[in-house]
Design a protein around this motif. Structure first.
Motif, PDB file in Angstrom:
ATOM      1  N   GLU A   5      32.061  60.323  -0.467  1.00 38.88           N
ATOM      2  CA  GLU A   5      32.571  59.279  -1.354  1.00 38.88           C
ATOM      3  C   GLU A   5      31.612  59.110  -2.527  1.00 38.88           C
ATOM      4  OE1 GLU A   5      33.828  54.571  -1.477  1.00 38.88           O
ATOM      5  OE2 GLU A   5      33.204  55.448   0.420  1.00 38.88           O
ATOM      6  N   LEU A   6      32.184  59.078  -3.718  1.00 40.19           N
ATOM      7  CA  LEU A   6      31.414  58.884  -4.948  1.00 40.19           C
ATOM      8  C   LEU A   6      31.741  57.533  -5.561  1.00 40.19           C
ATOM      9  CD1 LEU A   6      32.021  62.346  -6.681  1.00 40.19           C
ATOM     10  CD2 LEU A   6      30.207  61.724  -5.075  1.00 40.19           C
ATOM     11  N   ALA A   7      30.792  56.969  -6.280  1.00 42.93           N
ATOM     12  CA  ALA A   7      31.005  55.776  -7.099  1.00 42.93           C
ATOM     13  C   ALA A   7      30.696  56.154  -8.543  1.00 42.93           C
ATOM     14  CB  ALA A   7      30.106  54.635  -6.645  1.00 42.93           C
ATOM     15  N   PHE A   8      31.500  55.625  -9.457  1.00 43.96           N
ATOM     16  CA  PHE A   8      31.352  55.947 -10.877  1.00 43.96           C
ATOM     17  C   PHE A   8      30.978  54.711 -11.689  1.00 43.96           C
ATOM     18  CE2 PHE A   8      35.044  59.181 -10.339  1.00 43.96           C
ATOM     19  CZ  PHE A   8      34.190  60.128  -9.835  1.00 43.96           C
ATOM     20  N   THR A   9      30.269  54.957 -12.805  1.00 40.33           N
ATOM     21  CA  THR A   9      30.092  53.952 -13.848  1.00 40.33           C
ATOM     22  C   THR A   9      30.709  54.523 -15.123  1.00 40.33           C
ATOM     23  OG1 THR A   9      27.966  54.757 -14.683  1.00 40.33           O
ATOM     24  CG2 THR A   9      27.899  53.231 -12.800  1.00 40.33           C
ATOM     25  N   ASP A  10      30.606  53.788 -16.196  1.00 39.05           N
ATOM     26  CA  ASP A  10      31.175  54.224 -17.475  1.00 39.05           C
ATOM     27  C   ASP A  10      30.237  55.120 -18.272  1.00 39.05           C
ATOM     28  OD1 ASP A  10      33.553  52.850 -17.028  1.00 39.05           O
ATOM     29  OD2 ASP A  10      32.798  51.009 -17.970  1.00 39.05           O
ATOM     30  N   ALA A  11      29.169  55.609 -17.683  1.00 39.52           N
ATOM     31  CA  ALA A  11      28.211  56.450 -18.410  1.00 39.52           C
ATOM     32  C   ALA A  11      28.931  57.654 -19.026  1.00 39.52           C
ATOM     33  CB  ALA A  11      27.104  56.924 -17.477  1.00 39.52           C
ATOM     34  N   PRO A  12      28.729  57.907 -20.320  1.00 42.18           N
ATOM     35  CA  PRO A  12      29.428  59.012 -20.977  1.00 42.18           C
ATOM     36  C   PRO A  12      29.056  60.389 -20.418  1.00 42.18           C
ATOM     37  CG  PRO A  12      27.780  58.054 -22.442  1.00 42.18           C
ATOM     38  CD  PRO A  12      27.853  57.167 -21.237  1.00 42.18           C
ATOM     39  N   ARG A  14      28.981  61.292 -17.403  1.00 38.62           N
ATOM     40  CA  ARG A  14      29.900  61.627 -16.309  1.00 38.62           C
ATOM     41  C   ARG A  14      31.127  62.353 -16.839  1.00 38.62           C
ATOM     42  NH1 ARG A  14      34.536  59.548 -13.932  1.00 38.62           N
ATOM     43  NH2 ARG A  14      34.584  57.734 -15.283  1.00 38.62           N
ATOM     44  N   LEU A  15      31.724  61.811 -17.873  1.00 41.61           N
ATOM     45  CA  LEU A  15      32.936  62.436 -18.422  1.00 41.61           C
ATOM     46  C   LEU A  15      32.626  63.790 -19.051  1.00 41.61           C
ATOM     47  CD1 LEU A  15      34.724  59.319 -19.921  1.00 41.61           C
ATOM     48  CD2 LEU A  15      35.154  60.471 -17.740  1.00 41.61           C
ATOM     49  N   ALA A  16      31.449  63.923 -19.632  1.00 37.64           N
ATOM     50  CA  ALA A  16      31.064  65.209 -20.231  1.00 37.64           C
ATOM     51  C   ALA A  16      30.854  66.276 -19.156  1.00 37.64           C
ATOM     52  CB  ALA A  16      29.799  65.038 -21.069  1.00 37.64           C
ATOM     53  N   ALA A  17      30.365  65.874 -17.980  1.00 39.27           N
ATOM     54  CA  ALA A  17      30.078  66.830 -16.903  1.00 39.27           C
ATOM     55  C   ALA A  17      31.303  67.143 -16.048  1.00 39.27           C
ATOM     56  CB  ALA A  17      28.966  66.279 -16.018  1.00 39.27           C
ATOM     57  N   ARG A  18      32.349  66.365 -16.163  1.00 33.81           N
ATOM     58  CA  ARG A  18      33.499  66.494 -15.263  1.00 33.81           C
ATOM     59  C   ARG A  18      34.246  67.828 -15.357  1.00 33.81           C
ATOM     60  NH1 ARG A  18      37.663  61.636 -14.957  1.00 33.81           N
ATOM     61  NH2 ARG A  18      38.157  62.398 -17.024  1.00 33.81           N
ATOM     62  N   PRO A  19      34.488  68.412 -16.543  1.00 28.81           N
ATOM     63  CA  PRO A  19      35.213  69.688 -16.576  1.00 28.81           C
ATOM     64  C   PRO A  19      34.537  70.801 -15.772  1.00 28.81           C
ATOM     65  CG  PRO A  19      35.225  68.702 -18.757  1.00 28.81           C
ATOM     66  CD  PRO A  19      34.278  67.890 -17.911  1.00 28.81           C
ATOM     67  N   ALA A  20      33.228  70.951 -15.895  1.00 30.57           N
ATOM     68  CA  ALA A  20      32.522  71.991 -15.124  1.00 30.57           C
ATOM     69  C   ALA A  20      32.588  71.684 -13.636  1.00 30.57           C
ATOM     70  CB  ALA A  20      31.077  72.094 -15.591  1.00 30.57           C
ATOM     71  N   ALA A  63      23.970  70.100  -3.919  1.00 31.60           N
ATOM     72  CA  ALA A  63      22.830  70.435  -4.780  1.00 31.60           C
ATOM     73  C   ALA A  63      23.198  71.472  -5.836  1.00 31.60           C
ATOM     74  CB  ALA A  63      21.667  70.942  -3.927  1.00 31.60           C
ATOM     75  N   GLN A  64      24.192  72.310  -5.569  1.00 20.65           N
ATOM     76  CA  GLN A  64      24.592  73.359  -6.516  1.00 20.65           C
ATOM     77  C   GLN A  64      25.416  72.812  -7.678  1.00 20.65           C
ATOM     78  OE1 GLN A  64      26.686  76.250  -4.182  1.00 20.65           O
ATOM     79  NE2 GLN A  64      24.850  76.919  -3.111  1.00 20.65           N
ATOM     80  N   ASP A  65      25.966  71.614  -7.520  1.00 19.96           N
ATOM     81  CA  ASP A  65      26.819  71.035  -8.559  1.00 19.96           C
ATOM     82  C   ASP A  65      26.072  69.886  -9.222  1.00 19.96           C
ATOM     83  OD1 ASP A  65      28.751  69.754 -10.104  1.00 19.96           O
ATOM     84  OD2 ASP A  65      30.305  69.897  -8.579  1.00 19.96           O
ATOM     85  N   PRO A  66      25.630  70.051 -10.463  1.00 23.96           N
ATOM     86  CA  PRO A  66      24.849  69.006 -11.124  1.00 23.96           C
ATOM     87  C   PRO A  66      25.610  67.696 -11.325  1.00 23.96           C
ATOM     88  CG  PRO A  66      25.309  70.818 -12.641  1.00 23.96           C
ATOM     89  CD  PRO A  66      25.810  71.232 -11.298  1.00 23.96           C
ATOM     90  N   TYR A  67      26.925  67.710 -11.160  1.00 27.22           N
ATOM     91  CA  TYR A  67      27.722  66.502 -11.327  1.00 27.22           C
ATOM     92  C   TYR A  67      27.229  65.380 -10.416  1.00 27.22           C
ATOM     93  CZ  TYR A  67      31.942  63.637 -11.928  1.00 27.22           C
ATOM     94  OH  TYR A  67      32.821  62.633 -12.227  1.00 27.22           O
ATOM     95  N   TYR A  68      26.821  65.723  -9.201  1.00 25.70           N
ATOM     96  CA  TYR A  68      26.440  64.707  -8.224  1.00 25.70           C
ATOM     97  C   TYR A  68      25.137  64.004  -8.574  1.00 25.70           C
ATOM     98  CZ  TYR A  68      30.122  67.040  -5.663  1.00 25.70           C
ATOM     99  OH  TYR A  68      31.325  67.594  -5.304  1.00 25.70           O
ATOM    100  N   SER A  69      24.383  64.537  -9.511  1.00 27.63           N
ATOM    101  CA  SER A  69      23.163  63.867  -9.968  1.00 27.63           C
ATOM    102  C   SER A  69      23.261  63.448 -11.438  1.00 27.63           C
ATOM    103  CB  SER A  69      21.950  64.777  -9.750  1.00 27.63           C
ATOM    104  OG  SER A  69      22.099  65.978 -10.473  1.00 27.63           O
ATOM    105  N   THR A  70      24.462  63.487 -11.982  1.00 31.09           N
ATOM    106  CA  THR A  70      24.700  63.095 -13.364  1.00 31.09           C
ATOM    107  C   THR A  70      24.691  61.568 -13.483  1.00 31.09           C
ATOM    108  OG1 THR A  70      26.029  65.059 -13.815  1.00 31.09           O
ATOM    109  CG2 THR A  70      26.429  63.166 -15.228  1.00 31.09           C
ATOM    110  N   VAL A  75      26.519  59.404  -5.144  1.00 34.95           N
ATOM    111  CA  VAL A  75      27.071  59.714  -3.817  1.00 34.95           C
ATOM    112  C   VAL A  75      26.830  58.484  -2.949  1.00 34.95           C
ATOM    113  CG1 VAL A  75      26.949  61.202  -1.797  1.00 34.95           C
ATOM    114  CG2 VAL A  75      26.668  62.188  -4.084  1.00 34.95           C
ATOM    115  N   VAL A  76      27.918  57.811  -2.586  1.00 26.18           N
ATOM    116  CA  VAL A  76      27.837  56.584  -1.793  1.00 26.18           C
ATOM    117  C   VAL A  76      27.638  56.912  -0.326  1.00 26.18           C
ATOM    118  CG1 VAL A  76      29.109  54.516  -1.093  1.00 26.18           C
ATOM    119  CG2 VAL A  76      29.283  55.344  -3.440  1.00 26.18           C
TER     120      VAL A  76
END
Length: 86
Positions: A5-12, A14-20, A63-70, A75-76
């Motif tokens: 489970e992930l939690a999101f904020t409005d940090a820009p 996140r949206l920039a990293a989402r396509p990859a 760890a292989q996907d930088p999205y989870y540390s963006t 990661v909740v």
């Protein structure tokens, strides 16, 4: 299987990293590793289901996907799940 489970904020970032991130998830889905994933209806987070044998394998994938540390992605939790219907 594992539910993440992930939690999101409005940090820009996140949206920039989402396509990859989505491209990687699509490849993992084709390989049968990601069973399903998607954002919550209110876009406050997401749920992903990984078909991996143990927590160590899950941690390597995360760890292989930088999205989870963006910034804007947290990661909740990660819980092992034993479905009886798939």
């Amino acid at each position: 299987m594992w539910i993440v489970e992930l939690a999101f904020t409005d940090a820009p970032e996140r949206l920039a990293a989402r396509p990859a991130h989505r491209q990687l998830l699509t490849a993992l889905h084709a390989d049968g590793i990601v069973r399903m994933s998607g954002p919550l209806a209110d876009d406050s987070g997401a749920v992903l289901v990984f078909d991996v044998p143990d927590r160590a394998a899950l941690d390597r994938l995360l760890a292989q996907d930088p999205y989870y540390s963006t910034p804007g992605v947290r990661v909740v939790g990660a819980r092992e799940w034993t479905p009886f219907l798939t």
